[in-house]
Structure formats: structure tokens, C-alpha cells
Design a protein around this motif. Structure first.
Motif, PDB file in Angstrom:
ATOM      1  N   VAL A  95       0.818  -1.213   0.000  1.00 22.08           N
ATOM      2  CA  VAL A  95       0.000   0.000   0.000  1.00 22.08           C
ATOM      3  C   VAL A  95       0.855   1.268   0.000  1.00 22.08           C
ATOM      4  O   VAL A  95       0.576   2.214  -0.745  1.00 22.08           O
ATOM      5  N   LYS A  96       1.904   1.309   0.794  1.00 21.44           N
ATOM      6  CA  LYS A  96       2.744   2.505   0.835  1.00 21.44           C
ATOM      7  C   LYS A  96       3.473   2.710  -0.492  1.00 21.44           C
ATOM      8  O   LYS A  96       3.485   3.821  -1.043  1.00 21.44           O
ATOM      9  N   GLU A  97       4.067   1.651  -1.014  1.00 20.77           N
ATOM     10  CA  GLU A  97       4.808   1.725  -2.279  1.00 20.77           C
ATOM     11  C   GLU A  97       3.908   2.201  -3.410  1.00 20.77           C
ATOM     12  O   GLU A  97       4.276   3.078  -4.199  1.00 20.77           O
ATOM     13  N   SER A 137      -5.254   1.527   8.093  1.00 19.73           N
ATOM     14  CA  SER A 137      -4.511   2.449   8.959  1.00 19.73           C
ATOM     15  C   SER A 137      -3.575   3.338   8.159  1.00 19.73           C
ATOM     16  O   SER A 137      -3.409   4.530   8.456  1.00 19.73           O
ATOM     17  N   TYR A 138      -2.972   2.792   7.092  1.00 21.88           N
ATOM     18  CA  TYR A 138      -2.083   3.608   6.264  1.00 21.88           C
ATOM     19  C   TYR A 138      -2.856   4.704   5.549  1.00 21.88           C
ATOM     20  O   TYR A 138      -2.427   5.859   5.514  1.00 21.88           O
ATOM     21  N   LEU A 139      -3.998   4.349   4.974  1.00 26.54           N
ATOM     22  CA  LEU A 139      -4.783   5.346   4.241  1.00 26.54           C
ATOM     23  C   LEU A 139      -5.346   6.403   5.195  1.00 26.54           C
ATOM     24  O   LEU A 139      -5.404   7.591   4.846  1.00 26.54           O
ATOM     25  N   MET A 140      -5.724   6.007   6.384  1.00 26.96           N
ATOM     26  CA  MET A 140      -6.195   6.976   7.368  1.00 26.96           C
ATOM     27  C   MET A 140      -5.060   7.918   7.782  1.00 26.96           C
ATOM     28  O   MET A 140      -5.272   9.115   8.017  1.00 26.96           O
ATOM     29  N   GLU A 141      -3.844   7.391   7.840  1.00 27.17           N
ATOM     30  CA  GLU A 141      -2.681   8.227   8.152  1.00 27.17           C
ATOM     31  C   GLU A 141      -2.443   9.256   7.051  1.00 27.17           C
ATOM     32  O   GLU A 141      -2.149  10.430   7.326  1.00 27.17           O
ATOM     33  N   GLN A 142      -2.596   8.832   5.790  1.00 28.06           N
ATOM     34  CA  GLN A 142      -2.423   9.771   4.674  1.00 28.06           C
ATOM     35  C   GLN A 142      -3.520  10.832   4.672  1.00 28.06           C
ATOM     36  O   GLN A 142      -3.277  11.980   4.301  1.00 28.06           O
TER      37      GLN A 142
END
Length: 377
Positions: A95-97, A137-142
Motif C-alpha cells: 500500500v505505501k509503495e 490504517s495507512y490510508l487513514m494516516e495519509q
């Protein structure tokens, strides 16, 4: 151009989908960039401010071409949407990449709208696994960091899959993108899906409004019925007028692959002309006629109690109807891929125990054999 208020924004009710951009020599991976830039320029000039692309569209080139085309305009004059490509399970750990690469491809510092792409039977468990992949959690962080302004999801899965997703993340979802048109109102149980999403107070974005072009031209008798009601309305416009009649719909995306389609759709969206009761009954009656070959399963489930293979026959027949009407497509194979081999249509042994108790007298064993043959090409 008609606009609708969404949060603090005014969104054009017609959005440009970048899944069917003009191509060179019919090669989906070779986008005609000059033709695309011409389409974007006209759309911008006519007030379209919503543009939707995705990681996998046009073999990965849609984001590149749309990013370059939109780069010519001030960033505050358009809203750009793309998606995390969960339609491919191999992408789940990336997801991050992928997100960083999407910003680079689209030449932007943030996305106005970002979606979990294609929530369905195949990927629902992975999307909901907060520990293994951490996509949510990653998308919510972004979003917290301002690189995603508004977070939502698209769905091709069934009602139960959507319910699971909404139960887990619904309070954080700001919009939902559905395949929605007057044929899928019944065929894909879109009426129930719209009610489900609306129960979470989530507005709806529409994809496939003309069902891949199937609703652009109808049987002559059906077109005559429509002309009797609105003599000057084009057949394809009825698909959009149907959607204008649904208050839950905010944005309708159309994959406009040529300049003529763009012009016609913009003309349609110059004014809001929802259907009256008689017109709505007529268009849904036409849809019923188009689905006349549909197997009349009522999901009473008498059959499942008599199947020695333990097949979920009503669900398989629902997928069979969709696959038959579409003439193939990805929805049925995608849903079936989430099932073990011994629960797919090919597992039917043709014993006809189910048929003996079917109130609709459906020849289920023949449908399963035909479904298997269709899936095998």
C-alpha cells in the motif's frame, strides 16, 4: 453543468472516468494522449471538475496520461480520484509503495478522493485484516497528513460483502462508488445496495451508468416507448435521467472514449430532468424485458437443503444470470474465485435433487453445466 454540494465542495454531477480513454490501433495500453488532452480540455471548459482514474486502467497508463493532461490546469480547478488496487491480492502488502508511486504518476501532492478499489468477495478478508496488511490504517494516516482529502470505496461485491466492509469502516467512509443503472437496479440488487449505503449516510458515486454501452441503444420497440414519453430525449440520456432521479447519487462517472460521447453527455448534464412516476415505471419495465431470460430464482433455499455437494445454489444462479446477461465479464469469475473448487458450478454432479424441490422449476443442473462451460470459454 449541474453541480451538487458535497461537504464544502461543489462537484459536477458528471465526472470523467479514465477507464476507456481513446487508444491507438485498439491497443488498451496505448492511450492517444493528444485526443485525451482534447477531451480533458473540453470537459474543463464545460465545467466538469471531477476526474477518476486508477492504478490498473489502461495497463497502468491511465494515471500517467491523466496526470499529464490535468497538470496544465490550476490544482484547485479539478478534483482527482484514484484507488488502491485491491482487485489484485498481490498488491495488498504494497500500500505505501503503490500510494507513493500514484502521487508521482499523477504529478500531484495529494488526492482529492481516494478509494479502496473493488471491495468484493475475493478481497474482503484482506481489506479487513488490519494487522497483516494495515491498508486501512495507512490510508487513514495519509488522510490525517492531508495527502488524501476524502476517503471512500468502490464495490462490485454482493450485499453481504458490502455490509461487512461498512460495519468495519463505514464511519470513516465519505463516499461509495457503485455500478448502478436501470438494469442493475434488479440484476445486481442495486436498490438494496443503495439503501444499505444510505443507511450509513454515505453519498453514492456511479460507475457503468450505461452498462458498458448496452443502454446506449435498445430494441426498436423499447426506443419507441421512450420516444412517446420524451420525443427529443436520446436513448442513452434515459440512463442518465434515471440516475438523476435518485437523490442518493452525487457524481455519475462516464468513461468517455471519444469527443462525441463527451459532448452528448455534457449536453445531457446541462439540466436536471429526473423521471416522473410513469417514466420510471416504463424504464424499469424495459429493464425487466431485457432480463426476460433471467432464471427466476427467489432464493427460497429449498434447493440448498437437498444438494449433496452443499452448493450455495441461489448465489450461483445470481452470478449465472449476471454472467449471461453481460456476455462474460469479470464479476462472476471474481466472486467465484473466493470459493473453494468444490463449491463452484463445476462441482454440480447433475443429480437433480435440487430440481425436485424448486418451486420455480428451474433446471438447475443444466444452468450449472452451462455456467461451467461459459467460464471455461
Amino acid at each position: 453543468m449541474i453541480y451538487k454540494k458535497f461537504q464544502d465542495l461543489q462537484l459536477s454531477t458528471l465526472g470523467m472516468g479514465a477507464i476507456r480513454l481513446p487508444t491507438i490501433d485498439g491497443d488498451d495500453g496505448k492511450i492517444d494522449t493528444s485526443a485525451t488532452e482534447e477531451i480533458v480540455a473540453y470537459a474543463m471548459e464545460q465545467g466538469v471538475n471531477y476526474y477518476d482514474t486508477a492504478w490498473g486502467y489502461h495497463n497502468g497508463n491511465s494515471e500517467l496520461v491523466m496526470g499529464a493532461a490535468l497538470k496544465k490546469y490550476p490544482r484547485d480547478k479539478f478534483y482527482l480520484a484514484t484507488k488502491f488496487p485491491g482487485y489484485d491480492l498481490a498488491n495488498m502488502p504494497k500500500v505505501k509503495e503503490i500510494f507513493e508511486k500514484q502521487l508521482e504518476k499523477c504529478q500531484v501532492d495529494y488526492f482529492d478522493f481516494y478509494l479502496f478499489h473493488n471491495v468484493c468477495e475475493m478481497n474482503i478478508d484482506a481489506y479487513l485484516d488490519k494487522e497483516k496488511y494495515g491498508i486501512f490504517s495507512y490510508l487513514m494516516e495519509q488522510k490525517k497528513n492531508g495527502r488524501i482529502k476524502r476517503l471512500g470505496f468502490s464495490a462490485h461485491g454482493g450485499y453481504d460483502v458490502m455490509k461487512r466492509f461498512l460495519d468495519a469502516y463505514g464511519e470513516h467512509m465519505e463516499f461509495c462508488q457503485l455500478q448502478l443503472n436501470y438494469v442493475d437496479w434488479e440484476l445486481q440488487k442495486c436498490k438494496e445496495k443503495v439503501e444499505l449505503v444510505s443507511s450509513y449516510n454515505i453519498p453514492i458515486w456511479v460507475m457503468e451508468p450505461v452498462r458498458g454501452g448496452k443502454l446506449a441503444k435498445l430494441a426498436e420497440g423499447d426506443e419507441q416507448r421512450l420516444r412517446a414519453l420524451r420525443p427529443d430525449e436520446k436513448t442513452v440520456a434515459w440512463a442518465f435521467r434515471f440516475l438523476q432521479s435518485l437523490p442518493q447519487v452525487t457524481v455519475t462517472l462516464s468513461g468517455m472514449s471519444n469527443f462525441q460521447q463527451l459532448k452528448e453527455n455534457i449536453t445531457t448534464y446541462a439540466e436536471n430532468k429526473p423521471l416522473n412516476d410513469e417514466e420510471m415505471k416504463t424504464i424499469l419495465s424495459i429493464a425487466d424485458g431485457m432480463l426476460s431470460g433471467k432464471l427466476p430464482c427467489t432464493a427460497c433455499r429449498y434447493c440448498t437443503n437437498h444438494c449433496p455437494q452443499g452448493l450455495d445454489i441461489p448465489t450461483l444462479l445470481e452470478l449465472y444470470n449476471e454472467h449471461s446477461f453481460t456476455g462474460g465479464g469479470f464479476i462472476a469469475p471474481m466472486a467465484l474465485s473466493a470459493l473453494p473448487e468444490n463449491k463452484r458450478p463445476s462441482a454440480c454432479i447433475g443429480c437433480r435433487s435440487c430440481e425436485a424441490v424448486c418451486p420455480q422449476q428451474i433446471k438447475i443442473s443444466e444452468a450449472m453445466a452451462d455456467f461451467t462451460a461459459k467460464l471455461n470459454g
